[in-house]
Design a protein around this motif. Structure first.
Motif, PDB file in Angstrom:
ATOM      1  N   LYS A 238      -0.623  37.964   2.539  1.00 22.96           N
ATOM      2  CA  LYS A 238       0.708  37.870   3.122  1.00 22.96           C
ATOM      3  C   LYS A 238       1.291  36.469   2.913  1.00 22.96           C
ATOM      4  O   LYS A 238       2.492  36.304   2.680  1.00 22.96           O
ATOM      5  CB  LYS A 238       0.661  38.193   4.619  1.00 22.96           C
ATOM      6  N   VAL A 239       0.425  35.463   2.997  1.00 25.43           N
ATOM      7  CA  VAL A 239       0.886  34.089   2.741  1.00 25.43           C
ATOM      8  C   VAL A 239       1.371  33.948   1.302  1.00 25.43           C
ATOM      9  O   VAL A 239       2.431  33.364   1.030  1.00 25.43           O
ATOM     10  CB  VAL A 239      -0.243  33.072   3.024  1.00 25.43           C
ATOM     11  N   LEU A 240       0.597  34.492   0.385  1.00 20.70           N
ATOM     12  CA  LEU A 240       0.940  34.386  -1.029  1.00 20.70           C
ATOM     13  C   LEU A 240       2.263  35.074  -1.352  1.00 20.70           C
ATOM     14  O   LEU A 240       2.956  34.689  -2.299  1.00 20.70           O
ATOM     15  CB  LEU A 240      -0.180  34.979  -1.889  1.00 20.70           C
ATOM     16  N   LYS A 241       2.623  36.081  -0.569  1.00 23.73           N
ATOM     17  CA  LYS A 241       3.864  36.818  -0.816  1.00 23.73           C
ATOM     18  C   LYS A 241       5.035  36.311   0.031  1.00 23.73           C
ATOM     19  O   LYS A 241       6.124  36.862  -0.012  1.00 23.73           O
ATOM     20  CB  LYS A 241       3.649  38.307  -0.526  1.00 23.73           C
ATOM     21  N   SER A 242       4.815  35.257   0.798  1.00 24.77           N
ATOM     22  CA  SER A 242       5.850  34.754   1.708  1.00 24.77           C
ATOM     23  C   SER A 242       6.931  33.990   0.951  1.00 24.77           C
ATOM     24  O   SER A 242       6.782  33.648  -0.225  1.00 24.77           O
ATOM     25  CB  SER A 242       5.217  33.840   2.759  1.00 24.77           C
ATOM     26  N   ASN A 243       8.011  33.675   1.660  1.00 24.81           N
ATOM     27  CA  ASN A 243       9.101  32.878   1.087  1.00 24.81           C
ATOM     28  C   ASN A 243       8.714  31.406   1.198  1.00 24.81           C
ATOM     29  O   ASN A 243       9.054  30.718   2.157  1.00 24.81           O
ATOM     30  CB  ASN A 243      10.407  33.152   1.838  1.00 24.81           C
ATOM     31  N   LEU A 244       8.007  30.946   0.204  1.00 19.82           N
ATOM     32  CA  LEU A 244       7.451  29.593   0.217  1.00 19.82           C
ATOM     33  C   LEU A 244       8.542  28.532   0.355  1.00 19.82           C
ATOM     34  O   LEU A 244       8.419  27.583   1.132  1.00 19.82           O
ATOM     35  CB  LEU A 244       6.642  29.371  -1.067  1.00 19.82           C
ATOM     36  N   GLN A 245       9.604  28.698  -0.404  1.00 20.33           N
ATOM     37  CA  GLN A 245      10.688  27.713  -0.402  1.00 20.33           C
ATOM     38  C   GLN A 245      11.264  27.545   1.010  1.00 20.33           C
ATOM     39  O   GLN A 245      11.487  26.421   1.479  1.00 20.33           O
ATOM     40  CB  GLN A 245      11.795  28.159  -1.360  1.00 20.33           C
ATOM     41  N   GLU A 246      11.461  28.645   1.699  1.00 17.07           N
ATOM     42  CA  GLU A 246      12.046  28.587   3.041  1.00 17.07           C
ATOM     43  C   GLU A 246      11.099  27.915   4.032  1.00 17.07           C
ATOM     44  O   GLU A 246      11.525  27.098   4.861  1.00 17.07           O
ATOM     45  CB  GLU A 246      12.382  30.005   3.509  1.00 17.07           C
ATOM     46  N   ILE A 247       9.817  28.230   3.950  1.00 10.75           N
ATOM     47  CA  ILE A 247       8.839  27.650   4.879  1.00 10.75           C
ATOM     48  C   ILE A 247       8.749  26.141   4.684  1.00 10.75           C
ATOM     49  O   ILE A 247       8.798  25.361   5.647  1.00 10.75           O
ATOM     50  CB  ILE A 247       7.460  28.316   4.683  1.00 10.75           C
ATOM     51  N   LEU A 248       8.637  25.703   3.446  1.00 12.34           N
ATOM     52  CA  LEU A 248       8.505  24.272   3.167  1.00 12.34           C
ATOM     53  C   LEU A 248       9.771  23.500   3.534  1.00 12.34           C
ATOM     54  O   LEU A 248       9.699  22.380   4.065  1.00 12.34           O
ATOM     55  CB  LEU A 248       8.171  24.056   1.686  1.00 12.34           C
ATOM     56  N   SER A 249      10.920  24.092   3.271  1.00  8.39           N
ATOM     57  CA  SER A 249      12.189  23.389   3.531  1.00  8.39           C
ATOM     58  C   SER A 249      12.395  23.095   5.014  1.00  8.39           C
ATOM     59  O   SER A 249      13.173  22.214   5.388  1.00  8.39           O
ATOM     60  CB  SER A 249      13.366  24.213   3.000  1.00  8.39           C
ATOM     61  N   GLN A 250      11.686  23.813   5.907  1.00  6.87           N
ATOM     62  CA  GLN A 250      11.791  23.585   7.345  1.00  6.87           C
ATOM     63  C   GLN A 250      10.727  22.620   7.866  1.00  6.87           C
ATOM     64  O   GLN A 250      10.612  22.400   9.065  1.00  6.87           O
ATOM     65  CB  GLN A 250      11.679  24.926   8.075  1.00  6.87           C
ATOM     66  N   GLY A 251       9.934  22.060   6.954  1.00  4.08           N
ATOM     67  CA  GLY A 251       8.954  21.045   7.356  1.00  4.08           C
ATOM     68  C   GLY A 251       7.604  21.587   7.753  1.00  4.08           C
ATOM     69  O   GLY A 251       6.815  20.889   8.400  1.00  4.08           O
ATOM     70  N   TYR A 252       7.301  22.812   7.341  1.00  3.25           N
ATOM     71  CA  TYR A 252       6.004  23.393   7.671  1.00  3.25           C
ATOM     72  C   TYR A 252       5.035  23.192   6.504  1.00  3.25           C
ATOM     73  O   TYR A 252       5.335  23.560   5.362  1.00  3.25           O
ATOM     74  CB  TYR A 252       6.139  24.880   7.984  1.00  3.25           C
ATOM     75  N   GLY A 253       3.856  22.632   6.791  1.00  2.00           N
ATOM     76  CA  GLY A 253       2.828  22.447   5.769  1.00  2.00           C
ATOM     77  C   GLY A 253       1.552  23.198   6.075  1.00  2.00           C
ATOM     78  O   GLY A 253       0.604  23.183   5.283  1.00  2.00           O
ATOM     79  N   TYR A 254       1.519  23.845   7.258  1.00  2.00           N
ATOM     80  CA  TYR A 254       0.354  24.605   7.693  1.00  2.00           C
ATOM     81  C   TYR A 254       0.794  25.996   8.146  1.00  2.00           C
ATOM     82  O   TYR A 254       1.872  26.146   8.740  1.00  2.00           O
ATOM     83  CB  TYR A 254      -0.348  23.927   8.877  1.00  2.00           C
ATOM     84  N   VAL A 255      -0.044  26.994   7.884  1.00  2.00           N
ATOM     85  CA  VAL A 255       0.178  28.336   8.426  1.00  2.00           C
ATOM     86  C   VAL A 255      -1.132  28.862   8.988  1.00  2.00           C
ATOM     87  O   VAL A 255      -2.220  28.454   8.557  1.00  2.00           O
ATOM     88  CB  VAL A 255       0.724  29.318   7.364  1.00  2.00           C
ATOM     89  N   VAL A 256      -1.033  29.753   9.962  1.00  3.50           N
ATOM     90  CA  VAL A 256      -2.198  30.360  10.596  1.00  3.50           C
ATOM     91  C   VAL A 256      -2.398  31.759  10.034  1.00  3.50           C
ATOM     92  O   VAL A 256      -1.436  32.526   9.902  1.00  3.50           O
ATOM     93  CB  VAL A 256      -2.029  30.416  12.125  1.00  3.50           C
ATOM     94  N   VAL A 257      -3.662  32.097   9.712  1.00  9.08           N
ATOM     95  CA  VAL A 257      -4.004  33.422   9.195  1.00  9.08           C
ATOM     96  C   VAL A 257      -4.966  34.100  10.170  1.00  9.08           C
ATOM     97  O   VAL A 257      -5.973  33.505  10.570  1.00  9.08           O
ATOM     98  CB  VAL A 257      -4.640  33.321   7.788  1.00  9.08           C
ATOM     99  N   GLU A 258      -4.643  35.341  10.556  1.00 10.29           N
ATOM    100  CA  GLU A 258      -5.447  36.061  11.555  1.00 10.29           C
ATOM    101  C   GLU A 258      -6.788  36.517  10.983  1.00 10.29           C
ATOM    102  O   GLU A 258      -7.839  36.302  11.592  1.00 10.29           O
ATOM    103  CB  GLU A 258      -4.654  37.252  12.087  1.00 10.29           C
ATOM    104  N   GLU A 259      -6.764  37.147   9.807  1.00  6.01           N
ATOM    105  CA  GLU A 259      -8.009  37.521   9.132  1.00  6.01           C
ATOM    106  C   GLU A 259      -8.471  36.316   8.322  1.00  6.01           C
ATOM    107  O   GLU A 259      -8.254  36.223   7.114  1.00  6.01           O
ATOM    108  CB  GLU A 259      -7.798  38.749   8.240  1.00  6.01           C
ATOM    109  N   PHE A 260      -9.128  35.406   9.011  1.00  5.28           N
ATOM    110  CA  PHE A 260      -9.416  34.106   8.406  1.00  5.28           C
ATOM    111  C   PHE A 260     -10.496  34.233   7.324  1.00  5.28           C
ATOM    112  O   PHE A 260     -11.573  34.813   7.569  1.00  5.28           O
ATOM    113  CB  PHE A 260      -9.870  33.114   9.480  1.00  5.28           C
TER     114      PHE A 260
END
Length: 489
Positions: free
Chosen positions: A401-423
């Motif tokens: 799901k991370v790999l398919k996310s809108n990377l540009q939008e996440i980074l542009s808001q200052g996020y460099g970390y994401v949490v994954v439930e199925e770690f």
């Protein structure tokens, strides 16, 4: 009489010029045609004894080559000598005495393909008639199995020339002595962080004519090494100008190179360092191919003897002032005060069970005033402010799901970390510039030695760059020139 002397001088100069042009054409053609000879069974720096043995066994069916097992490693892996040529000059080349220094091993198999081919027949005939060539590839197969420097005894083979504690060391000494080799090529890899002295250019290839005593005297044996290195340097300067270095020649009484020089074999150390955008050293492999073959041709023709030892000392010495990324004049706030510092960040390879066989883990290697240092990539950050990366508020179910996310939008808001439930407990890295966490709490932001930095650079109210895991990410093209972020287990 004067007219006759002039004619003789002109003839000699014309002959020498013609000879030089022929040699130049040879190594230029080697460079251009390299892909035709590249051994495609070896595509990355990480390979094992099992992977080269089919290549060695195949040579047993070719009448050109003589293959002999000359020893075994501590764990019983075979050490093999590949010999060919009918000449009186014995040239011995050994590689990978350090198990994780594999660039030249790849090049030796490329050179074998060259001699098996149909091209360059005149040059090959000259080399094979004048030289008897011996390859001892992968002297440390036990280290290569784990891609580590030392052997199974956990000693450095290159510091075992006197005691000969390990069977690999004994084998190299036995082979050298049995051949009484005229020339020896000691083939290594050095750190990618060496640069040519006082230059931002990496030391792609570094040479050394090892000293045979503490006084660093130059006898006939060492002089031949120096002159041959001058020739090889001139060849490589045509392809990577300014990227050639000269290794420190302090005498090391335990080292094989120094002792083999002392025992009467003119020895050339070749160290493959670093080159931009060449993490698996495939371009450096090509430079080894060209320089070694050019050296063999120069030995066969004696052309290298025209050089001088004085020219050897003009090759820039190695320096170690290079980082993967250098950020200049970073504004950093600590305990209410703002400081301006330079950051030198490296991203070394870490062994892993993935397609590459490694991932990269960034760390701050130095900070402070780094005006005398350089970077493969550099940025003047004086007009930017640092902004710690945040954790994205929503969790992702899986890595996919991370790999398919809108990377540009996440980074542009200052996020460099994401949490994954199925770690992913068995995975260390991810191929997008987002670090993976188990919970919504970012690591403390601190710029200190050894830290794995993750922060943004902001200018005119806009986030412009992300530094994550040691990589500089341009937020306008976030997938460019990037290897991996980290999964924080």
């Amino acid at each position: 009489m004067n007219q006759m002397r002039k004619m003789i001088l002109i003839t000699v100069l014309l002959f020498g010029s013609c000879f030089y042009l022929q040699s130049q054409e040879f190594y230029n053609q080697l460079f251009e045609s390299y892909d035709h000879y590249k051994e495609h069974a070896l595509q990355t720096r990480r390979f094992t004894h099992d992977q080269i043995m089919p290549l060695i066994d195949e040579l047993k069916g070719d009448a050109m080559f003589e293959v002999a097992q000359v020893g075994k490693s501590i764990k019983g892996r075979s050490l093999n000598l590949i010999s060919f040529g009918e000449g009186d000059i014995d040239v011995l080349l050994w590689s990978q005495m350090h198990g994780d220094e594999s660039t030249a091993t790849m090049a030796l198999f490329d050179i074998i393909n060259f001699f098996q081919g149909d091209d360059f027949q005149n040059q090959k005939d000259q080399m094979l008639s004048k030289l008897r060539i011996h390859f001892l590839p992968m002297l440390n197969p036990d280290g290569a199995q784990r891609f580590t420097r030392r052997n199974a005894l956990d000693i450095d083979i290159n510091r075992d020339a006197i005691r000969l504690q390990s069977p690999e060391s004994k084998t190299l000494k036995k082979v050298r002595d049995s051949l009484e080799a005229d020339f020896g090529f000691n083939l290594h890899d050095q750190s990618t962080y060496y640069n040519a002295s006082q230059s931002p250019k990496s030391a792609a290839i570094s040479f050394l004519a090892p000293a045979y005593n503490y006084q660093k005297d130059v006898n006939d044996v060492r002089e031949r090494s120096m002159k041959l290195i001058v020739y090889m340097n001139e060849v490589l300067e045509n392809f990577v100008p300014g990227h050639i270095g000269r290794y420190n020649d302090d005498f090391e009484p335990r080292a094989f190179g120094d002792n083999i020089q002392k025992w009467g074999t003119s020895t050339v150390l070749i160290e493959s360092g670093g080159y931009p955008n060449d993490p698996d050293k495939q371009f450096l492999r090509k430079l080894n191919f060209v320089s070694i073959l050019s050296a063999m041709q120069a030995i066969a023709s004696t052309e290298y003897l025209e050089n001088t030892t004085e020219e050897y000392f003009t090759i820039p010495e190695n320096d170690r002032k290079l980082f993967d990324l250098k950020l200049s004049k970073v504004s950093y706030e600590l305990l209410g005060e703002t400081y301006m510092i330079d950051l030198g960040i490296n991203t070394p390879q870490i062994a892993a069970e993935n397609a590459k066989g490694y991932y990269q883990k960034g760390r701050i290697a130095d900070l402070g005033d780094l005006t005398t240092h350089y970077g493969y990539e550099s940025l003047d950050a004086s007009e930017y402010t640092t902004v710690p990366a945040k954790v994205y508020p929503e969790s992702f179910a899986t890595i996919e799901k991370v790999l398919k996310s809108n990377l540009q939008e996440i980074l542009s808001q200052g996020y460099g970390y994401v949490v994954v439930e199925e770690f992913p407990e068995d995975q260390e890295s991810i191929g997008v510039p987002l670090n993976i966490l188990k919970e919504h709490k970012a690591p403390n932001f601190s710029l200190h030695l050894g830290a794995n930095p993750c922060f943004f650079l902001k200018k005119d109210g806009r986030l412009r760059y992300l530094i994550t895991n040691g990589f500089l990410i341009d937020l306008e093209q976030p997938k460019a020139n990037f290897s991996n972020a980290l999964i924080y287990n």
